[in-house]
Design an enzyme around this catalytic site. Sequence first.
Site, short mmCIF file in Angstrom:
data_model
loop_
_atom_site.label_atom_id
_atom_site.label_comp_id
_atom_site.label_asym_id
_atom_site.label_seq_id
_atom_site.Cartn_x
_atom_site.Cartn_y
_atom_site.Cartn_z
N ARG A 49 0.70 -1.13 -0.13
CA ARG A 49 -0.05 0.22 0.11
C ARG A 49 0.88 1.37 -0.10
O ARG A 49 1.48 1.50 1.03
CB ARG A 49 -0.84 -0.06 1.28
CG ARG A 49 -2.05 0.97 1.20
CD ARG A 49 -2.61 1.29 2.67
NE ARG A 49 -1.59 2.01 3.39
CZ ARG A 49 -1.70 1.54 4.70
NH1 ARG A 49 -2.14 0.66 5.46
NH2 ARG A 49 -0.64 2.52 5.63
N HIS B 142 -3.79 4.40 4.57
CA HIS B 142 -5.01 3.46 4.88
C HIS B 142 -6.27 4.19 4.23
O HIS B 142 -6.95 3.51 3.40
CB HIS B 142 -4.93 3.04 6.34
CG HIS B 142 -6.18 2.16 6.35
ND1 HIS B 142 -6.33 1.03 6.04
CD2 HIS B 142 -7.52 2.35 7.21
CE1 HIS B 142 -7.64 0.51 6.38
NE2 HIS B 142 -8.13 1.21 7.05
N TYR C 249 4.33 6.06 11.09
CA TYR C 249 4.46 4.87 11.50
C TYR C 249 5.34 4.07 10.43
O TYR C 249 5.75 2.88 10.61
CB TYR C 249 3.36 4.08 11.89
CG TYR C 249 2.25 3.99 10.71
CD1 TYR C 249 2.40 3.02 9.70
CD2 TYR C 249 1.08 4.95 10.61
CE1 TYR C 249 1.37 2.86 8.66
CE2 TYR C 249 0.21 4.66 9.64
CZ TYR C 249 0.48 3.81 8.80
OH TYR C 249 -0.32 3.68 7.67
#
Length: 414
Positions: A289, A293, A302
Amino acid sequence: MADQNPESGSTEPGSPAASSPEQDAATRADTAPAIADDETAARLLNAAGERVPNAELEPWASELDAEAIGGLYRDMVVVRRLDAEGIALQRQGQLGLWPPLLGQEAAQIGSARALRADDFVFSSYREMAVAWVRGARPEGLTRAWRGISASGWDPFTVNMAPMQVIIGAQSLHATGYALGIQNDGADAVAVAYFGDGATSEGDVNEAMVFAASFQAPVIFFCQNNHWAISEPVGLQAHRAISDRAPGFGIPSMRVDGNDVLAVFAAMRSALDRARNGGGPTFIEAVTYRMGPHTTADDPTRYRDPAELELWAGRDPIRRVEALLRGMGAFTPEFEQQVADAADTAAAELRAVTIALKDPAPLSVFDHVYAEPHTALEREREQYRVYLEQFEPPEGAVQAADDAESTSADNGGAR
């Protein structure tokens, strides 16, 4: 747990040092088992766009000539452009949310192009490219994210259920549908799309138990994009995710999810097996990805930038472009045709999205239950009273009249 001063946010002397959410995420990523690479995934096309021999997959992709591969390339370019437009529409306030698919084009296009029209798809919220291939039109891709309706397309027209936001729930729906196919004696196949995070949900595991027990014609298609929101895949899977399925009695494959040829071949193989009574198959498409998200997420909090750079070098579109160039099929005319198709689709997506009419506010209570429900009616009345405190937005009166008219036409059913 260390005692914390609620005012200063610091820990008491002698207690372990406090850490930020970013530090916690980085620690989890650093300590997760190193299974995140794609070196063990089967492929037919490497990152440089060179064909790679694979005796298991090759027969299932042998029919793909330059024209067919060009079609897969065009699809991937178009959906990437649509995805970029979806993000722009959200940033401009036209959509409430958007789940980007950047980097996962090959996994979705390759798998969806292998399906037959009468196969039925049960997806999560990120499979916009699958919906596009199944025949969903631009307005169908944004209606739900604009809050217009719960789904954007007619499931029975495109043979694809409304997207599922509850993680992994669609795997049970797909298995149930597959049992129905089996009982009808048909040879269609149900497909459940989900991400790596969903494999930790009970629903996915329960679905695999049922599918294996009854040899249901269902394919579990996992897009391992390496992150379950902010959790690295290695935290929840100390082995390859595809290793789990054999424990249920389901054969599995691990393919390079950024190789559209390998994904197409793997899906065709699994479909053939299901159509001929071989039961379920689990496919793990190892991809990445590249974006957040959703547009409400910030992956820079992160994720290591080096990881992003590594996967940028494995881009699924650039490797097919390189293959087509080597075949002499990537001409300036073809490149321009693809670019025009992508721009046209994006322009249509923008135009139809902005033109969508807001529904009457109280219609949010419609279709929650098939029969009248006293608790829901009470909530509806409370919301009506609440809304009366405000000036109605422009167009709301007409929308409300339309909604009431529709309700009357349907006999008042909710």
